[in-house]
Design an enzyme around this catalytic site. Sequence first.
Site, PDB file in Angstrom:
ATOM      1  N   HIS A  93     -41.373 -10.067  29.785  1.00 16.32           N
ATOM      2  CA  HIS A  93     -40.457 -10.545  30.821  1.00 16.32           C
ATOM      3  C   HIS A  93     -41.219 -11.352  31.877  1.00 16.32           C
ATOM      4  CE1 HIS A  93     -36.845  -9.782  33.575  1.00 16.32           C
ATOM      5  NE2 HIS A  93     -37.749 -10.308  34.389  1.00 16.32           N
ATOM      6  N   GLU A  94     -42.346 -10.812  32.347  1.00 17.78           N
ATOM      7  CA  GLU A  94     -43.111 -11.503  33.399  1.00 17.78           C
ATOM      8  C   GLU A  94     -43.752 -12.782  32.868  1.00 17.78           C
ATOM      9  OE1 GLU A  94     -42.414 -10.618  36.256  1.00 17.78           O
ATOM     10  OE2 GLU A  94     -41.503  -8.764  35.574  1.00 17.78           O
TER      11      GLU A  94
ATOM     12  N   GLY B  57     -41.964  -5.436  37.959  1.00 22.12           N
ATOM     13  CA  GLY B  57     -42.820  -6.592  37.735  1.00 22.12           C
ATOM     14  C   GLY B  57     -42.378  -7.742  38.614  1.00 22.12           C
TER      15      GLY B  57
ATOM     16  N   CYS C 254     -33.599  -8.307  36.689  1.00 20.56           N
ATOM     17  CA  CYS C 254     -34.595  -9.224  37.242  1.00 20.56           C
ATOM     18  C   CYS C 254     -34.308  -9.435  38.719  1.00 20.56           C
ATOM     19  CB  CYS C 254     -34.534 -10.556  36.493  1.00 20.56           C
ATOM     20  SG  CYS C 254     -35.739 -11.757  37.069  1.00 20.56           S
ATOM     21  N   LEU C 255     -35.360  -9.416  39.537  1.00 19.14           N
ATOM     22  CA  LEU C 255     -35.161  -9.603  40.979  1.00 19.14           C
ATOM     23  C   LEU C 255     -34.635 -10.998  41.299  1.00 19.14           C
ATOM     24  CD1 LEU C 255     -38.360  -7.831  42.405  1.00 19.14           C
ATOM     25  CD2 LEU C 255     -36.035  -6.915  42.166  1.00 19.14           C
TER      26      LEU C 255
ATOM     27  N   HIS D 186     -41.447 -15.675  32.840  1.00 15.62           N
ATOM     28  CA  HIS D 186     -41.297 -16.300  34.163  1.00 15.62           C
ATOM     29  C   HIS D 186     -42.328 -17.403  34.382  1.00 15.62           C
ATOM     30  CE1 HIS D 186     -38.116 -14.148  36.194  1.00 15.62           C
ATOM     31  NE2 HIS D 186     -38.650 -12.963  35.966  1.00 15.62           N
TER      32      HIS D 186
ATOM     33  N   GLN E  61     -41.430 -16.429  41.051  1.00 13.76           N
ATOM     34  CA  GLN E  61     -40.367 -15.689  41.750  1.00 13.76           C
ATOM     35  C   GLN E  61     -40.612 -15.611  43.254  1.00 13.76           C
ATOM     36  OE1 GLN E  61     -40.504 -12.137  38.923  1.00 13.76           O
ATOM     37  NE2 GLN E  61     -38.357 -12.280  39.501  1.00 13.76           N
TER      38      GLN E  61
HETATM   39 NI    NI Z   1     -37.724 -11.122  36.310  1.00 11.04          NI
END
Ligand code: NI
Length: 178
Positions: free
Chosen positions: A142-143, A48, A100-101, A146, A53
């Site tokens: 999670h997304e 995701g 997480c990226l 963000h 991000q």
């Molecule tokens: Ni993330």
Amino acid sequence: MILKVARIGHPVVRAAARPVPPEVLASADFQHLVDDMVDTMHEYEGVGLAGPQVHVGLRVAVLEVPASDERARVAVPLTVLVNPVVTPLGEEKEQAWEGCLSIPDLRGVVPRWNLLRLEALDRHGQPYTVEAEGFFARVIQHECDHLDGGVYLDRMEGLRTLSFLREFERFVASREDE
Ligand code: NI
């Protein structure tokens, strides 16, 4: 095009994103953004990716879980979330590992609602509703966090499970495979 991913510490990761207005949704630039977000998610092997991000303060996220992902019982096809609204269904929460990226090389255990309803627009502005459960529901939560400037660390009940990826693979993932 592969986009640069913002990491924690960059203020854009912690800023709430604004709803995508109809005129933006209708623009070619927005379609390019969605394509670039998908390319970026694939490049970094994420499941995701949310607008903040990639330095874009808009309420848009993409997600996709391949069938090869051992965390998912079922694959999740490529899904674009525009202006998503999440409603938990029931009281049940599950604990599972997340990464997480924007927080590279770390993993931690996070409680999430097991079942939810997602209402959102697709990339062309068409509304849709899905019920999601398990890992699919986890990725959505999670997304969507963000989009409010949240990261999974905020949702952890404590930091004792926080692990570097290498140690996670050595001491946790290998054990779960047994
Ligand atoms: Ni993330």
